[in-house]
Design an enzyme around this catalytic site. Sequence first.
Site, PDB file in Angstrom:
ATOM      1  N   ASN A  25       0.862  -1.189   0.000  1.00 47.38           N
ATOM      2  CA  ASN A  25       0.000   0.000   0.000  1.00 47.38           C
ATOM      3  C   ASN A  25       0.899   1.240   0.000  1.00 47.38           C
ATOM      4  OD1 ASN A  25       0.681   0.622   2.793  1.00 47.38           O
ATOM      5  ND2 ASN A  25      -0.627  -1.127   3.312  1.00 47.38           N
ATOM      6  N   VAL A  34      -0.929 -10.547   0.947  1.00 48.41           N
ATOM      7  CA  VAL A  34       0.422 -10.937   0.552  1.00 48.41           C
ATOM      8  C   VAL A  34       1.468 -10.030   1.212  1.00 48.41           C
ATOM      9  CG1 VAL A  34       0.506  -9.598  -1.627  1.00 48.41           C
ATOM     10  CG2 VAL A  34       1.767 -11.744  -1.426  1.00 48.41           C
ATOM     11  N   ASP A  35       1.127  -8.785   1.423  1.00 48.59           N
ATOM     12  CA  ASP A  35       2.019  -7.816   2.069  1.00 48.59           C
ATOM     13  C   ASP A  35       2.383  -8.292   3.488  1.00 48.59           C
ATOM     14  OD1 ASP A  35       3.395  -5.451   2.517  1.00 48.59           O
ATOM     15  OD2 ASP A  35       1.613  -4.169   2.571  1.00 48.59           O
TER      16      ASP A  35
HETATM   17  P1  ADP Z   1      -4.228  -6.082  -2.910  1.00 52.95           P
HETATM   18  O1  ADP Z   1      -4.396  -5.166  -1.733  1.00 52.95           O
HETATM   19  O2  ADP Z   1      -3.247  -5.543  -3.937  1.00 52.95           O
HETATM   20  O3  ADP Z   1      -5.527  -6.509  -3.501  1.00 52.95           O
HETATM   21  P2  ADP Z   1      -3.927  -8.639  -1.481  1.00 52.95           P
HETATM   22  O4  ADP Z   1      -2.732  -9.113  -0.733  1.00 52.95           O
HETATM   23  O5  ADP Z   1      -5.166  -8.395  -0.703  1.00 52.95           O
HETATM   24  O6  ADP Z   1      -3.445  -7.355  -2.302  1.00 52.95           O
HETATM   25  O7  ADP Z   1      -4.261  -9.683  -2.631  1.00 52.95           O
HETATM   26  C1  ADP Z   1      -3.500  -9.834  -3.806  1.00 52.95           C
HETATM   27  C2  ADP Z   1      -3.409 -11.305  -4.174  1.00 52.95           C
HETATM   28  O8  ADP Z   1      -2.398 -11.924  -3.361  1.00 52.95           O
HETATM   29  C3  ADP Z   1      -4.688 -12.102  -3.923  1.00 52.95           C
HETATM   30  O9  ADP Z   1      -4.883 -13.008  -4.992  1.00 52.95           O
HETATM   31  C4  ADP Z   1      -4.347 -12.871  -2.639  1.00 52.95           C
HETATM   32  O10 ADP Z   1      -5.085 -14.074  -2.554  1.00 52.95           O
HETATM   33  C5  ADP Z   1      -2.884 -13.167  -2.908  1.00 52.95           C
HETATM   34  N1  ADP Z   1      -2.054 -13.627  -1.775  1.00 52.95           N
HETATM   35  C6  ADP Z   1      -2.262 -13.543  -0.442  1.00 52.95           C
HETATM   36  N2  ADP Z   1      -1.237 -14.120   0.248  1.00 52.95           N
HETATM   37  C7  ADP Z   1      -0.360 -14.584  -0.687  1.00 52.95           C
HETATM   38  C8  ADP Z   1       0.884 -15.287  -0.641  1.00 52.95           C
HETATM   39  N3  ADP Z   1       1.460 -15.621   0.515  1.00 52.95           N
HETATM   40  N4  ADP Z   1       1.493 -15.613  -1.828  1.00 52.95           N
HETATM   41  C9  ADP Z   1       0.938 -15.264  -3.006  1.00 52.95           C
HETATM   42  N5  ADP Z   1      -0.221 -14.610  -3.125  1.00 52.95           N
HETATM   43  C10 ADP Z   1      -0.868 -14.270  -1.980  1.00 52.95           C
END
Ligand code: ADP
Length: 172
Positions: A25, A34-35
């Site tokens: 963000n 994922v963050d």
């Molecule tokens: P954004 O805020 O950009 O939408 P999110 O993290 O909420 O980011 O989601 C982006 C993508 O990352 C989604 O498809 C989510 O399911 C995926 N995601 C979450 N955790 C992981 C992980 N450990 N490795 C890969 N992808 C992930």
Amino acid sequence: MKERIEILEGDITKQEVDAIVNAANNSLLGGGGVDGAIHRAAGPQLLEETRKIGGCPTGEARTSKGYRLPAKWVIHTVGPIWRGGGKNEDGLLASCYRSCFEEAKRLGVRTIAFPSISTGAYGFPLERATRIALSETRDFLAGDASIEKVVFVCFGQEVLDTYREIFAQVFR
Ligand code: ADP
């Protein structure tokens, strides 16, 4: 060029590549999804470094080290929040992928892994985002020989199925 792209289901924090991309963000101070997973796996030094970077505008990218991750680098990019499609969301998401590739090139990265940027908490429609991810990658790889492998790490079956389907359309 197709052979330089890999689509798999898994956890991006486990990928043994030169750089992983974080869907961050604007603050770069960590968050959910994922963050959060990347910050937990990299350890507290990651936050120390991203705090110093001081933020990132939507559509751009900033690089930190990977610390405890197998990846040497984390390229943090900030995807757009979906607001219905009329706020240049497509252009901003494309800009994320282009900015990440620019960073990767600058760093001499040969292998890079991406999550599905903006399609989690930020609500970007998955098929539409996937089309942008894969067409930007195709366009970049067409003009670049330095990046050997681009891995799309799909979190869950729906994301995996969507990437496979759109890949067949973009690369036919
Ligand atoms: P954004 O805020 O950009 O939408 P999110 O993290 O909420 O980011 O989601 C982006 C993508 O990352 C989604 O498809 C989510 O399911 C995926 N995601 C979450 N955790 C992981 C992980 N450990 N490795 C890969 N992808 C992930």
